[in-house]
Each structure stands twice: as structure tokens, then as C-alpha cells.
Design an enzyme around this catalytic site. Sequence first.
Site, PDB file in Angstrom:
ATOM      1  N   LEU A   1       0.874  -1.177   0.000  1.00 22.39           N
ATOM      2  CA  LEU A   1       0.000   0.000   0.000  1.00 22.39           C
ATOM      3  C   LEU A   1       0.906   1.220   0.000  1.00 22.39           C
ATOM      4  CD1 LEU A   1      -2.642  -1.134   2.633  1.00 22.39           C
ATOM      5  CD2 LEU A   1      -2.402  -1.781   0.240  1.00 22.39           C
TER       6      LEU A   1
ATOM      7  N   GLU B   1       0.962   4.306  -2.634  1.00 23.45           N
ATOM      8  CA  GLU B   1       0.595   4.939  -3.910  1.00 23.45           C
ATOM      9  C   GLU B   1       1.735   5.787  -4.482  1.00 23.45           C
ATOM     10  OE1 GLU B   1      -1.529   4.676  -1.396  1.00 23.45           O
ATOM     11  OE2 GLU B   1      -3.188   3.537  -2.262  1.00 23.45           O
TER      12      GLU B   1
ATOM     13  N   ILE C   1      -5.550   8.413  -4.649  1.00 20.50           N
ATOM     14  CA  ILE C   1      -4.464   8.816  -5.541  1.00 20.50           C
ATOM     15  C   ILE C   1      -3.614   9.941  -4.949  1.00 20.50           C
ATOM     16  CG2 ILE C   1      -5.503  10.675  -6.938  1.00 20.50           C
ATOM     17  CD1 ILE C   1      -4.546   8.983  -9.415  1.00 20.50           C
TER      18      ILE C   1
ATOM     19  N   HIS D   1     -14.454   6.769  -1.386  1.00 20.59           N
ATOM     20  CA  HIS D   1     -14.558   5.748  -2.438  1.00 20.59           C
ATOM     21  C   HIS D   1     -15.490   6.202  -3.557  1.00 20.59           C
ATOM     22  CE1 HIS D   1     -13.122   3.466   1.037  1.00 20.59           C
ATOM     23  NE2 HIS D   1     -12.617   2.593   0.184  1.00 20.59           N
TER      24      HIS D   1
END
Lengths: 324, 322
Positions: free
Chosen positions: A58, A60, A87, A129
Site C-alpha cells: 500500500l 501509492e 491517488i 470511495h
Amino acid sequence: MTQMNMVQAINDALRFEMQRDDRIVVLGEDVGKVGGVFRVTAGLYDEFGDDRVIDTPLSEGGIIGAAIGMALYGLKPVPEIQFSDFIFPAYDQIVSELAKFRYRSGGEFPCPMVIRTPVGGGIRGGHYHSQSPEAQFIHVAGLKVVCPATPADAKGLLLSALRDPDPVMFFEPKRIYRAAKGEVPEGDYTVPIGKANVARQGEHVTLVTWGAMLYESLDAANKVQAEGVNVEIIDLRTLWPLDIDTVVASVKKTGRVVVVHEAPKTCGLGGEIVALINEKAFLYLEAPPKRVCGFDTPFPYTLENEYLPLSHRIVPALLETARY
Amino acid sequence: MKEAKTALEMYRMMQLIRRFEEEAARAYSLGKIGGFLHLYIGQEAIAVGAAHALEATDSVVTTYRDHGIALARGMTSNAGMAELFGKVTGCSKGLGGSMHFFDKEHRMYGGHGIIGSHLPLAAGIAFASKYTGDGGVTMVFYGDGAASIGATHEGMSLAALWKLPIVFVCENNQYSMGTSLERSISVTDMSTKADAYGMAKDRFVAEDVFEVRDRLKVAIERARRGEGPTLVEILTYRYRGHSMSDPAKYRTKEEVEDHKRRDALNRLRADLDASTDTRAAAEALDASVEAEVAESIRFADASPEPTADLLEATTYVGEFAR
């Protein structure tokens, strides 16, 4: 032609291009063994192996940063960011490194890659989300931004993006990942980046939209048709570089325009579209341009259907614009 | 002396970097270089030792303090100085400036102005080397200030996980701009960051360019054997401020002078001066360095500026809005 949904079409494009170009490497969180949280990369790990389909931590910023290095060295990385809401830890890499590499190296180092990421609401995902951050990438010079609304366009645009010499942000509307179905050409099939599609012909009002809101817009157009309002719908498909010529040609015909997008209204792409219409077709306008958008609030969990510019919000905007 | 030929090569490059930057500083004060100019003076032994440890087929990535490693890797003084002057003959066509030296031919992947963001990128380059099986090693330089930012650790985490052929070189010049090491990080032994990722590590002071070369070589060979990354902390010191606009009042004159007394360039020169032959050779090199730097200033001055049409071609392929 094969009947596919969006997930299948994207998967088909990735598999097709990975078979013909061994520089392509897919990397991201759970994209390998699991096949992605939305199963978009399902089967690729088994077919291409763990050196081409890479499960990452994890991380990014690490994923995008490493992908940039791969691209500089001649590979064609396709990083997946699990949700576009995640992002932002990589935003520095995208804004400061990726988008500016060609420029700051005097053209010596282009940085071709495709960042795939699910976007938008409709799955009751709440504020982390569901967001639509496309404008935050369009505002960064050096990035191309794509958001398909149909399975065929998803495949065709992804294959174009994978062959593009520059970085492409590929936003996948998760609301219609499985709901949007359609005929998809087999084998090699490209849709050019930078070309909009007239999804519905009409002469009274131009509606500009993209992604999942295409279907809400079509539904609203069918509803106002009963009241004698004939709507022309432009599905942008590529958000940047913007096919403003197609938009302006339609607005010159109808004199009226409504822009529909999920992202918050303020400084959304709709504002830029309206500004460009004002610059290029001001004297053709018969009514003030209208925007139907998400609110300037965090994306809500319980009030999702109020926040999103769904058909019930588009219909009155179309009628008001048509009757102005 | 041992390896006299190599010693002279390394001396010339260290001297070139120092004189290039001294003249760049002068051009800056004359207004010929705009914006920011971060000088490497005092740290030359690291770039030169590294360049002698690496193969031409290896890759380097560095920070905004990038003139030294660019020259050491083979960039011409002309291309470097012209870039500082913002001229189209510069290594990045004058679009990048001081902090964005790029040189594809010599596998120099920048010049990065955003702290730490180039470490994940370097991991990606090392990944691509491993993927293509070309045997290349990537060396990435960063400062002590970058040890506190997330991207640094993401780069190390991926490199260690994937056992990439990469060497992380922390050039610890002991100041993050104006904040000293002990005031900016809880553990001042930067090499211990390697422990968190299960990487090999090394730590030493850059007083002897041969030692820099030899100890980096150990890390490079480890990477080339497929045994994964190494973090090498090299203690060093910059004699100038963080950039040209920094008078460096946060440290004492005595502290700076103390470091200058242990200057690696002077030390190498003293070794060369010990024998008549190498002394004469070093003097001849001084003259050739002066000529090269003077020519780079002349070249940069005489070169044209880039025109606005270059902006389009370097943003992306396709139309853009003005």
C-alpha cells in the site's frame, strides 16, 4: 463483436496489448493474485506471471514513482490506483514528476504510462470511495485525461492510451463497471484520444457529459423528449485534450447547453467547458449555460442520490434551458 | 603514488566541478543565471568517487544539487553552463535550469527539485534494469533532509522488497537548508534507516575520493550480484549556503573552516604534489580546467534562448491551450 461489460472490455484490452508488447507491466495493490478489487486485472497474473503483473504494498507514491522510473527506462507501466480517492499520496509524483518530465528534460525523457483508476459515485462508498478528481489532473499541464462510458470505448481508448507517447490518466466509472454492457470489437481496436462522441442527436439543447452520467443524461433526454425537447448528448470520452470543436458545433446548432458531471461544481471541468463556449460561440447562445454537478461538499454516504447529477436533477435543468 | 592516472582523472573532475560552480556563482551574481543555484562545493569527492565506481551502463538519479554528478558522469561543461543560463544549447534545452540537469547519453535521470520524490523513481529504473536483464545498477543520491519525507521510504521499501539492483547514497551534509541534523531528525545516523528494510548499509566520511569509490563499489557489486540494495551514508559538508540566496548564518565560521581544512580536493592535490611528476601533471590539468570553464561561460553567453514554440513540443504530443 462480443458482448462485454466495462470490466471485461478493459481486461480484454490489457490482455491484448500485453500479448503484443512485453514492455507492458501492470502494478498495483492486489492487481495480481486477487485480480484487482473490481477484478479488472483478473487472469493476467496467471497468464503473464509475477514479473509483469505485480502486487505492490500500500504505497501509492511508491507505485507511481516506480512506474515513472520504469517508463523512463523504456518499459510501459500500467499502474492501478485502487480508488481514485487514494491517488493523493501519489499526487506529488504525478504533478511534480510525471506531468513535467518531458518538459523539464527538454523533451529528452517522455514518460508514457497509463494510470488506471476507478472513479465516481454510485456504490454508496462515501467520501473516500466515490470522488471524481479529474479536474485536479486536467489543471496540471502535461497529462492526458480519459473517461470512457461504454465497454467499446473503454477498450478502444485504453489501447490508444497504451500506445500514447505521454502519460494518460484513465478514469474508469465504477458505477457502470458491470452495468454498462455492449458490443465490443475483438482484437485490435482503438478509439482516438481527443475525440468526443455524439451519443444522441438532437436540435434543442446540447448536453455535455462523460462517464457514468451518460446514462443518466440519456434517461433525462428520453423523459424531456415527451415534452417536445430534443436533446443532443455529447459524451466527451477524452476530458483532456478537450474536443471543444464538437461541443461548439453542437452549441452553434442548438444555442443552449447543459453540462453534467459528478465532480463538485466549483472549478469542475464544466466551468472550463462553459468558458470555452462563451469564448467561441457567445453570439449563438439563446440561454445561459447551465451546470448540473456534484455539490461543493465532501461526497456524502447517505445523500448520494441527491449529490449526484442523476436524471431527476438533469430533467428540470434541460426544461429550464430549453424554455428560457 | 598509487593509481596515479586515476588520481589525476579524479583530481581533474573534482577541480572542474569546483571551478565550474565558482564561475556559475559569479555569473549568478551578474544576473546571467536566474532563480536558484545550489552549489555542490565541498561535496565533489562523492560525485567523482561514485562516477569512478559505476559503469557507463549504470544509471544515476540525484537531487537538485545536481551539477557535480552530471559533470562527473560525462556531461559537457558547455551543456551544463548553457542550461544554467537558460539557453537552448543546455542539457535540457534551457527549460529545466540548475535543478533539472538531464543527460540520456550518460544515463543521468535528473536533477530533481522535489525532495525525496526521486527515490521511488530510481527504484523503478532499477526495476526496469532487472526486468530487461541488462545488468545495470542504479545509484540514487539524496540529502539528509530527504530522510524525513515519505517518498524516500516508499522508494526504499519497494527496492528492498523487490531486491532491486540499486544503491541509495545519502549525502549527509548535515543541514536541511538552515536546520542542522540533530534539530531535524531523531536518529542522526542515517545509515540505520537501512535496518528497517533489511538492507545492507555502510557509513563513512568523504575525505578521500578513493575511499568513496572503493566503498561504493562494494555496494554496486552487491547490487549487480542480485543481492539487493545498500544504503550508504556519506558524511560531507557544503561550504556555501543552501543556495545562492542563503548567507548560511546558522553555522559558525569556525565550523566551516574546520571542514575546509579536511577538504577532499585539497587532500588529493597534496598527494599529487608529493611527487614532481604528478605535481606537474596536476598543474597542467588546472590550466585545462580553467580553459574549459571559461569556454563554457563564453558558449553559454553566446547561445540563443529557447523560443516559446518549444513549450508545446515538450508538454505533450498534441495541442495545448495558451
